[in-house]
Design an enzyme around this catalytic site. Structure first.
Site, PDB file in Angstrom:
ATOM      1  CG  HIS A  38      -1.952  -1.050   1.222  1.00  0.00           C
ATOM      2  ND1 HIS A  38      -3.299  -0.780   1.214  1.00  0.00           N
ATOM      3  CD2 HIS A  38      -1.852  -2.404   1.237  1.00  0.00           C
ATOM      4  CE1 HIS A  38      -3.983  -1.911   1.220  1.00  0.00           C
ATOM      5  NE2 HIS A  38      -3.122  -2.914   1.243  1.00  0.00           N
ATOM      6  CG  ASP A  62      -5.268   1.786   2.404  1.00  0.00           C
ATOM      7  OD1 ASP A  62      -6.148   1.003   2.813  1.00  0.00           O
ATOM      8  OD2 ASP A  62      -4.341   1.440   1.656  1.00  0.00           O
TER       9      ASP A  62
END
Length: 212
Positions: free
Chosen positions: A24, A129
């Site tokens: 990520h 995120d």
């Protein structure tokens, strides 16, 4: 670390919240650098340990003239029972720690709210995120758009959504038993053993109220 203040109020200011996991963080940091290369102001919010992992990359961007800042927020390890400094998914060793980790990520809400009030110039957009559900409240409070970042392709997102929303995993008695994913345009089959992270996320959702 870069200062939070800036006199270039005519530039758009993007605030990025990458999940603390290599898969990520790497694309989000790269995306932040692309924004900065195009003249945007970029602030990346993460934890002290993870700031250390990407600090050299950010320093090189700053040296090349990009307006990109790295701001660390304390990660509440002890509050959820994790060892101090356990701030990245690649440091976890059990499902229990995964659940503790995702709970801790959303205990950062109060600290991030206070940080957001101090950022200058005023942020114009949040790129967060998908796991940081509190950033939707952050966007509402400060009246800025929020873009949710997914690392998965559309097929994986749809499969995961259909599995979780249908609760089909609750009907499977064996980890080796194949089941058909509901409401897909083609027949897609998995076993529960092939989806260990999905099982973790299902439990995480129940644990901390995450939108998945």
């Amino acid at each position: 670390m870069a200062s939070l203040s800036n006199s270039n109020n005519d530039k758009l200011h993007f605030v990025l919240f990458p999940l603390m996991a290599p898969g990520h963080m790497i694309p989000v940091v790269d995306f932040g650098r692309l924004l900065a290369e195009r003249g945007m102001i970029v602030t990346i919010v993460t934890t002290p340990h993870n700031a250390g992992r990407i600090e050299k990359s950010i320093a090189r961007a700053v040296e090349s003239g990009q307006d990109i800042r790295l701001v660390p927020i304390q990660f509440p390890c002890k509050e959820v029972g994790l060892q101090e400094g356990c701030e990245n998914i690649d440091m976890l060793t059990s499902m229990e720690e995964y659940l503790q980790f995702f709970k801790a990520t959303n205990l950062m809400e109060e600290a991030v709210m206070k940080l957001f009030e101090k950022l200058t110039p005023r942020p114009n957009c949040i790129i967060s995120d998908m796991c940081f559900h509190y950033t939707s409240k952050l966007a509402t409070k400060f009246q800025v758009p929020r873009i949710a970042f997914h690392v998965f392709c559309c097929f994986a997102v749809l499969s995961r959504h259909n599995i979780l929303s249908s609760n089909i995993l609750d009907t499977i008695s064996s980890d080796s038993e194949y089941f058909t994913v509901p409401n897909m345009p083609v027949k897609v089959e998995y076993t529960r053993a092939q989806l260990p992270l999905l099982k973790i996320k299902q439990q995480s959702k129940k644990c901390v109220g995450m939108e998945i």
